[in-house]
Design an enzyme around this catalytic site. Structure first.
Site, PDB file in Angstrom:
ATOM      1  N   GLY A   1       6.743   7.228   6.747  1.00  0.00           N
ATOM      2  CA  GLY A   1       5.897   7.920   5.772  1.00  0.00           C
ATOM      3  C   GLY A   1       6.560   9.128   5.124  1.00  0.00           C
TER       4      GLY A   1
ATOM      5  N   ARG B   1       3.621  13.995  -7.647  1.00  0.00           N
ATOM      6  CA  ARG B   1       3.723  13.278  -8.916  1.00  0.00           C
ATOM      7  C   ARG B   1       2.355  13.244  -9.583  1.00  0.00           C
ATOM      8  NH1 ARG B   1       6.288   7.503  -7.199  1.00  0.00           N
ATOM      9  NH2 ARG B   1       4.374   7.104  -6.049  1.00  0.00           N
TER      10      ARG B   1
ATOM     11  N   LYS C   1       4.364  12.415  -2.447  1.00  0.00           N
ATOM     12  CA  LYS C   1       5.211  11.336  -1.922  1.00  0.00           C
ATOM     13  C   LYS C   1       6.045  11.931  -0.790  1.00  0.00           C
ATOM     14  CE  LYS C   1       8.466   7.770  -3.414  1.00  0.00           C
ATOM     15  NZ  LYS C   1       9.008   7.087  -4.596  1.00  0.00           N
TER      16      LYS C   1
ATOM     17  N   ASP D   1       7.700   4.987  -9.401  1.00  0.00           N
ATOM     18  CA  ASP D   1       8.484   4.754  -8.188  1.00  0.00           C
ATOM     19  C   ASP D   1       9.981   4.751  -8.456  1.00  0.00           C
ATOM     20  OD1 ASP D   1       6.128   4.763  -6.894  1.00  0.00           O
ATOM     21  OD2 ASP D   1       6.368   2.824  -5.910  1.00  0.00           O
TER      22      ASP D   1
ATOM     23  N   GLY E   1       0.810  -1.222   0.000  1.00  0.00           N
ATOM     24  CA  GLY E   1       0.000   0.000   0.000  1.00  0.00           C
ATOM     25  C   GLY E   1       0.837   1.262   0.000  1.00  0.00           C
TER      26      GLY E   1
ATOM     27  N   GLY F   1       2.513   3.691   1.582  1.00  0.00           N
ATOM     28  CA  GLY F   1       3.023   3.901   2.930  1.00  0.00           C
ATOM     29  C   GLY F   1       3.496   5.324   3.154  1.00  0.00           C
TER      30      GLY F   1
ATOM     31  N   ARG G   1      -1.395  -0.333  -9.670  1.00  0.00           N
ATOM     32  CA  ARG G   1      -0.237  -1.199  -9.887  1.00  0.00           C
ATOM     33  C   ARG G   1      -0.650  -2.654 -10.088  1.00  0.00           C
ATOM     34  NH1 ARG G   1       3.599   1.915  -6.603  1.00  0.00           N
ATOM     35  NH2 ARG G   1       2.573   3.928  -6.418  1.00  0.00           N
TER      36      ARG G   1
ATOM     37  N   ASP H   1       4.645  -4.270  -7.096  1.00  0.00           N
ATOM     38  CA  ASP H   1       3.959  -3.070  -6.598  1.00  0.00           C
ATOM     39  C   ASP H   1       4.515  -1.813  -7.234  1.00  0.00           C
ATOM     40  OD1 ASP H   1       6.206  -3.998  -4.948  1.00  0.00           O
ATOM     41  OD2 ASP H   1       5.925  -2.140  -3.847  1.00  0.00           O
ATOM     42  N   ASN H   2       5.589  -1.952  -8.010  1.00  0.00           N
ATOM     43  CA  ASN H   2       6.158  -0.791  -8.704  1.00  0.00           C
ATOM     44  C   ASN H   2       5.923  -0.878 -10.210  1.00  0.00           C
ATOM     45  OD1 ASN H   2       7.050   0.250  -6.288  1.00  0.00           O
ATOM     46  ND2 ASN H   2       9.106  -0.589  -6.466  1.00  0.00           N
TER      47      ASN H   2
END
Ligand code: AMP
Ligand code: MG
Length: 522
Positions: free
Chosen positions: A136, A193, A123, A280, A101, A103, A200, A270-271
């Protein structure tokens, strides 16, 4: 920001986490959790892209406003918006990692502008339910790297997320850069971004792993409806078509990476974006000496899973995971397998065409495989700078001798004193073959050179260039960030005033942390 048209489809149409506390947890039966950014103590705008602002409906004047500073640092929430973190899972370094997720990413909102939709995402804006054991936050160095590289990639013609803004948070962040027990405080930063979405492969994997098949179906249909509206037909046919489209755009993205010498460094599922865009930017890097085994990521130094030459295979492996995630909707392995097989077959043939175009050959013949294989071998005999080699190759003309040709690419050798004996012979042989081959082409030297210079960039964001900008920014001087930003907007153009950036990696950068060695600590 009067033209910013808020239009939240993701949160309006997909299941939300009913729990609205900002505590780390497993989030079931939901694709996102509402969460507000942590307010930074003293945000400061370092850089913003007027072009990206305009793309999403923000004017150049508005960039200078207090609202821009506050909204894109997380200090203030834009009217009529409700920020959220997305829930996804993934395979990291080949292993199932479960729920991951956002983060430290927080989606501010989706906006609609000129009939296109964009998600604006911060981000480094603080903890979310997905922060696991981390804080975070993001540090200035990795934020500069992400901010600059995404824009550089865009201007190189590589599909990517875009960068809207780079801000200092005014807060300090503790990081152990080399994971060797030496944590230190660094400046915190926040990048905004922009992408069509930040969905993803891992978003789908999560739903299937949890057997949330109703949500899976709804989510796939959501994606098709909004991002692939051209897909029509029976449901099963549509899901397959969706998978094929993702495989195709992923293939195109990897081809671009291989063309420009980009190594992502963390190709975890996840990327991987469903839009086939680069997302990412962590411990990524640019090939300097041409070495297919190189990876910038020290966290991956043992197995080099994400090395340059392995990126196509890893993309296919990641697509396998996506296929597994979609399988419960399709219940038939064969059509998925077919798409996966054709991924590598198509990649190989496209890669050949791409590689030949880098050397100025636009019609393929039987013997061209040898030309490619021998060149890849020669490039590795002694350290040879990828960018300089291919760029200078366009200076070669059909009437050159092998000796003259070698002189023209001489600058790309890191150790020119090594280019003797067998190594020199290999190069002579290759250039003799190459010049012979050029003479079979119809294109004139001038036309070929012009075409090649649109394929082989002159300027890329070499690892040490970012590091120089980072070192200066740490001292409060942001001028190099802007200089590189402007330079990299025209990577294929001759920019005589910036010739110093068309140079091999300096010796000091060979093994400096941040230049050729990067960890996931960011
Ligand atoms: P990455 O591979 O860097 O994209 O990150 C993998 C996962 O770790 C994602 O779920 C990120 O959101 C999470 N993550 C990375 N860094 C942090 C951080 N500083 N705080 C919270 N989560 C993080
Ligand atoms: Mg990630």
């Amino acid at each position: 920001m009067k033209n910013l048209k808020i239009n939240n489809r993701f949160t309006a149409e997909l299941p939300a986490d009913p729990d609205q506390t900002n505590e780390v947890r497993q989030v079931k039966n939901a694709l996102f959790s509402y969460v507000n950014p942590t307010k930074p103590s003293n945000p400061k705008l370092i850089h913003a892209s007027a072009e990206v602002a305009e793309l999403v409906g923000i004017t150049a004047d508005e960039i200078q406003s207090e609202l821009f500073l506050n909204a894109f640092s997380g200090k203030e929430i834009l009217p009529d918006t409700r920020p959220y973190a997305m829930c996804y899972a993934g395979h990291q370094f080949g292993n199932w990692a479960g729920q991951l997720g956002d983060g430290r990413a927080i989606n501010l909102t989706e906006v609609e502008h000129n009939n296109d939709f964009f998600t604006l995402q911060l981000k480094g804006a603080g903890k979310t339910p997905y922060s696991r054991t981390a804080d975070g936050l993001a540090v200035l160095r990795s934020s500069i790297r992400e901010y600059l590289c995404a824009e550089a990639m865009h201007y190189l013609g590589v599909p990517t997320t875009r960068s809207l803004s780079l801000m200092l948070s005014g807060d300090e962040v503790l990081r152990d850069i080399l994971y060797n027990g030496n944590p230190a405080y660094e400046k915190g930063a926040i990048v905004c971004r922009v992408a069509p979405s930040f969905i993803r492969f891992g978003s789908f994997e999560m739903l299937t792993a949890r057997n949330e098949l109703k949500n899976l179906k709804e989510f796939v249909e959501y994606n098709i409806k909004h991002y692939f509206p051209e897909i029509k037909g029976q449901p099963k046919e549509q899901y397959l078509q969706f998978f094929k489209t993702v495989a195709d755009t992923t293939r195109e993205m990897i081809l671009h990476w291989q063309r420009v010498g980009f190594v992502h460094g963390v190709m975890n599922t996840d990327n991987m974006s469903i839009h086939g865009i680069t997302i990412d930017y962590g411990p990524y890097g640019w090939l300097e000496n041409y070495d297919p085994n190189w990876t910038p990521n020290t966290t991956d130094s043992q197995y080099r899973r994400y090395r340059f030459g392995n990126q196509p295979q890893i993309a296919q492996w990641n697509l396998y995971q996506l296929a597994n995630a979609l399988y419960p909707l399709i219940n038939e392995a064969e059509p998925l397998e077919k798409i996966l097989e054709s991924f590598i077959n198509n990649f190989e043939s496209d890669h050949k065409t791409m590689f030949l175009s880098k050397i100025g050959i636009f019609t393929s013949t039987e013997t061209d495989n040898k030309l490619i294989v021998d060149l890849e071998a020669a490039l590795q005999l002694s350290e040879t700078d990828m960018t300089i080699f291919f760029r200078n190759l366009s200076k070669i003309i059909k009437s050159d001798s092998a000796k003259t040709a070698i002189e023209k690419i001489q600058d790309s050798f890191y150790l020119p004193e090594e280019i003797t004996g067998d190594i020199l012979d290999s190069w002579k042989k290759w250039f003799a073959l190459y010049i012979q081959r050029l003479n079979q082409e119809d294109l004139s030297d001038k036309d070929r050179s012009e075409k090649m210079n649109q394929i082989n960039p002159k300027y890329v964001l070499r690892n040490y260039m970012s590091q120089l900008a980072i070192d200066e920014a740490d001292k409060g001087d942001y001028s190099l960030i802007n200089e590189l930003y402007v330079l990299l907007q025209k990577p294929y153009d001759e920019q005589p005033e910036s010739e110093k950036w068309f140079a091999k990696r300096p010796e000091w950068a060979r093994s400096k942390v941040g230049c050729s060695m990067l960890s996931c600590s960011s």
